[in-house]
Write an enzyme that holds these catalytic residues in place. Structure first.
Site, mmCIF file in Angstrom:
data_model
loop_
_atom_site.group_PDB
_atom_site.id
_atom_site.type_symbol
_atom_site.label_atom_id
_atom_site.label_comp_id
_atom_site.label_asym_id
_atom_site.label_seq_id
_atom_site.Cartn_x
_atom_site.Cartn_y
_atom_site.Cartn_z
ATOM 1 N N TYR A 295 0.999 -1.211 0.002
ATOM 2 C CA TYR A 295 0.382 -0.013 0.207
ATOM 3 C C TYR A 295 1.294 1.347 -0.038
ATOM 4 C CZ TYR A 295 -3.669 3.544 1.457
ATOM 5 O OH TYR A 295 -4.898 3.600 1.248
ATOM 6 N N ASP A 401 -0.547 17.495 1.832
ATOM 7 C CA ASP A 401 -0.613 16.091 1.664
ATOM 8 C C ASP A 401 0.972 15.688 0.287
ATOM 9 O OD1 ASP A 401 -1.631 15.638 -1.730
ATOM 10 O OD2 ASP A 401 -1.096 14.151 -0.377
ATOM 11 N N CYS B 146 -8.751 10.285 2.086
ATOM 12 C CA CYS B 146 -7.987 9.070 1.588
ATOM 13 C C CYS B 146 -6.330 9.277 1.420
ATOM 14 C CB CYS B 146 -8.991 7.834 0.977
ATOM 15 S SG CYS B 146 -9.897 7.492 1.249
ATOM 16 N N HIS B 147 -6.250 9.782 -0.079
ATOM 17 C CA HIS B 147 -4.913 10.132 -0.259
ATOM 18 C C HIS B 147 -4.368 11.583 -0.680
ATOM 19 C CE1 HIS B 147 -6.155 6.326 -1.860
ATOM 20 N NE2 HIS B 147 -5.093 5.732 -1.067
ATOM 21 N N GLY B 148 -5.685 12.050 0.236
ATOM 22 C CA GLY B 148 -4.962 13.788 0.354
ATOM 23 C C GLY B 148 -5.203 14.878 -1.281
#
Ligand code: HEM
Ligand code: FES
Lengths: 472, 182
Positions: A295, A401, B146-148
């Site tokens: 992942y 992010d 989830c992954h931005g």
């Protein structure tokens, strides 16, 4: 396999069966007197342990399936029913749930054993490949099993993983619709996953049979990597290794039982006790621990790969991540051809040994990275005035992010430089090492590495070791 | 096959046996495909799944600056009553700066109503930003937990791993204040 010479059995019933179908002869030959290297260490227990886990999963799985209902409106409650109402339901479910984890623990150690002692090398390439196939089937099985209780993690894990296939150019969306049997993960998806989750373990069983068959053609490797040359190098499998395997298995099962009885949910995720809700994604979704390194590799690719200085992306980030993740397994598959060094065991290959241990460390770090939010910052510093930096922090607000993806055109002018090291970068570093290990280090060492002197034969190695410890 | 000339001729054009093998192989392959297809296609959406096609929504209770989420085909659909500022922000973005180049006006029928499928185009999570209390990301729209992936006030992808803008479903205004999706 059968045919050939047959020894007479004393028991008349056994003899009657064996003369018609020589199963007893077969067992005697393959598990009784089978010549096995005399210097196995405990790493050689994990094949038998994995086999035990497979049988455990099938037995507990079939009993669970008698109580489980594969329907989105009923699945969650049927699992709760197993936990509360079915006699010993809690026990059977906890054995199955933790069994998946312990199956993977056994198999990961088993794979590491193969890498460390060079068991993938000629003439055991096919044996190794069958092993990787089993590993892939296990991942598919465990993934679909995790969807069955229809909790929040079940649902969102299934959504994210099936969506990976949408990255395939042109036909991706059609494939995802086909996988789902609808426009999202829903009832048709749950039902087919149950059907396949029931089927695949038996497919695994069949491949394990081939795996063991291939093993019994080449014979086992051993910690020195030197092939046995005669009787003085081997022991009959029974009673020597039946005993050693049993002892190792008992230790393993004690640890496994400790989890089942005292911390059955330690390896799971609490969100999976919340019923699936298609409208709300949990704040932090993570797969089961045994998928985390892969992942992390998936998430590490946050950039498009394209023609420089143009907008044209040949491989979008999403597809790149998927390729990197599946590529990580393909590398395992072709490992026998990447490492062609004539010496098998890492014992006599100092450089390979170091590179491999760093690799294992890297996989563990990737596992950790996979468990953390992508935007987690480990370290950061500010170039320019402090004030400007804290202002820029405010601007970033919450989730700053993954994306070094660029496209930051709307940023305020002259942003101060913030140097930081985040989780994505951590994953990127060890993803690079994962690939470099296979594609650069292995071929390079195959040609350049000078091995230490290897023992001439197994019994010589065993005797030398005995002498050394007697001298102490 | 005794006459020398016949053998030679057969070989130049391929023997009859070769032809038969090829023909039988081709038949077998097509036959197998014809048998396999129904099984594969049975896994595609069934007629009842396809029939759940449309949903009607009354927009009157949604105040300016509020959003609601409705279910359509098993997926969340975001309906946002955009503020003047949001519309302005969405319209002013130069299209060339976008990953998935789309004008705001091509994504709405009436500028104050933004209707789109609330499924992140990366790997399918539901982005945050619908509720007052939720973070709206760096571009004031939505952000995927989830992954931005960050989406702007037009639901266009601005940052993060997602490749595409949030998709706009087919919908029609039945009256000034109600729509049918699908
Ligand atoms: C390779 C062997 C297997 C693996 C790795 C595996 C893995 C899993 C996992 C991870 C779960 C989710 C547990 C949870 O969180 O609740 C699960 C559930 C389940 N599995 Fe398996 N499984 C295997 C074999 C089987 C077999 C042979 C059956 C027989 C039908 C089966 C039937 C079920 C059922 C009914 C559930 C749902 C009940 C539950 O969630 O506890 N499994 N499996
Ligand atoms: S699913 Fe939204 S960013 Fe990955």
């Amino acid at each position: 396999m059968a045919g050939g010479q047959r020894e007479k059995f004393d028991n008349p019933v056994v003899e009657w069966v064996d003369s018609r179908l020589p199963v007893f002869t077969l067992m005697q030959k393959e598990y009784g007197v089978f010549p096995t290297p005399r210097n196995f260490n405990y790493f050689w227990n994990f094949g038998a342990i994995a086999m035990f886990m497979l049988v455990t999963m099938i037995v507990t799985g079939i009993t669970l399936a008698m109580q489980y209902t594969a329907d989105t409106t009923l699945a969650f409650n049927s699992v709760e029913g197993i936990m509360r109402d079915v006699n010993y339901g809690w026990l059977i479910r906890y054995i199955h749930m933790n069994g998946a984890s312990f199956f993977f623990i056994a198999v990961y150690i088993h794979i590491f054993r193969g890498m460390y002692y060079g068991s993938y090398k000629q003439p055991r390439e096919l044996l190794w490949i069958l092993g990787v196939v089993i590993f892939l089937l296990m991942m598919a099985t465990a993934f679909m099993g995790y969807v069955l209780p229809w909790g929040q993690m079940s649902y969102w894990g299934a959504t994210v993983i099936t969506n990976l296939f949408s990255a395939i150019p042109l036909v991706g969306d059609d494939i995802v619709t086909l996988l789902w049997g609808g426009f999202s993960v829903d009832n048709p998806t749950l039902k087919r996953f149950f059907a396949l989750h029931y089927l695949l373990p038996f497919v695994i069983f069949a491949v394990v049979f081939l795996h063991v068959w291939a093993l019994h053609v080449t014979g086992s490797n051993n910690p020195t990597g030197v092939e046995p040359k005669g009787k003085q190098d081997t022991l009959p499998f029974h009673p020597y290794y039946t005993m050693k395997d049993t002892f190792g298995l008992i230790v393993f099962v004690i640890i496994y039982a400790a989890f089942v009885f005292f911390m059955p949910n330690a390896l799971g995720h609490p969100d999976n006790y919340i019923p699936a809700d298609p409208l709300v994604t949990p704040a932090h979704i993570v797969p089961e621990w045994y998928f985390l390194p892969f992942y992390a590799i998936l998430r590490a690719i946050t950039f498009d790969i394209g023609i420089p200085f143009t907008d044209i992306a040949l491989i979008e980030a999403k597809l790149g991540g998927v390729i990197a993740m599946f590529g990580a397994i393909v590398l395992l598959l072709i490992m026998p051809w990447l490492d062609t060094h004539p010496v098998r065991s890492a014992r006599y290959r100092p450089w390979y040994k170091k590179a491999l241990l760093v690799f294992v460390f890297g996989v563990v770090v990737l596992g950790y990275a996979g468990s953390q939010p992508a935007d987690k910052v480990y370290w950061q510093t500010c170039i320019g005035s402090e004030a400007a930096c804290s202002a820029s922090d405010d601007h970033h607000g919450v989730a700053t992010d993954t994306a070094h993806t660029g496209d930051d055109h709307a940023k305020p002018e002259k942003a101060p430089m913030v140097l930081k090291f985040d989780n994505t970068m951590l994953a990127q570093i060890f993803t690079i090492y994962y690939y470099v290990f296979f594609l650069v280090i292995l071929p390079l060492l195959s040609r350049k590495e000078k091995a230490l002197p290897i023992p001439k034969s197994l019994h010589e190695a065993v005797l030398a070791k005995a002498k050394a410890s007697a001298a102490k | 096959m005794c006459a020398d000339t016949a053998t030679k001729k057969d070989h130049e054009e391929g023997t009859r046996r070769e032809f038969l093998n090829l023909a039988a192989g081709a038949f077998g392959a097509i036959g197998t495909a014809a048998v396999v297809w129904p099984f594969v296609d049975s896994m595609n959406p069934a007629a009842d799944t396809l029939a759940l096609a449309s949903t009607e929504v009354d927009l009157t209770p949604i105040q300016e600056g509020q959003s609601i989420t409705v279910m359509w085909r098993g997926k969340p659909v975001f309906i946002r009553h955009r503020t003047k500022a949001e519309i302005k922000a969405a319209e002013e973005v130069p299209v060339n700066a976008l990953r998935d180049k789309e004008e705001d006006k091509d994504r709405v029928q009436k500028p104050e109503w933004l209707v789109m499928v609330g499924v992140c185009t990366h790997l399918g999570c539901v982005p945050l930003g619908q509720k007052e209390s939720e973070t709206k990301g760096e571009y004031g729209g939505w952000v995927c937990p989830c992954h931005g992936s960050h989406y702007d006030t037009s639901g266009r992808i601005r940052k993060g791993p997602a490749p595409k803008n949030l998709s706009v479903p087919e919908y029609a205004f039945l009256t000034d204040t109600s729509i049918r999706i699908g």
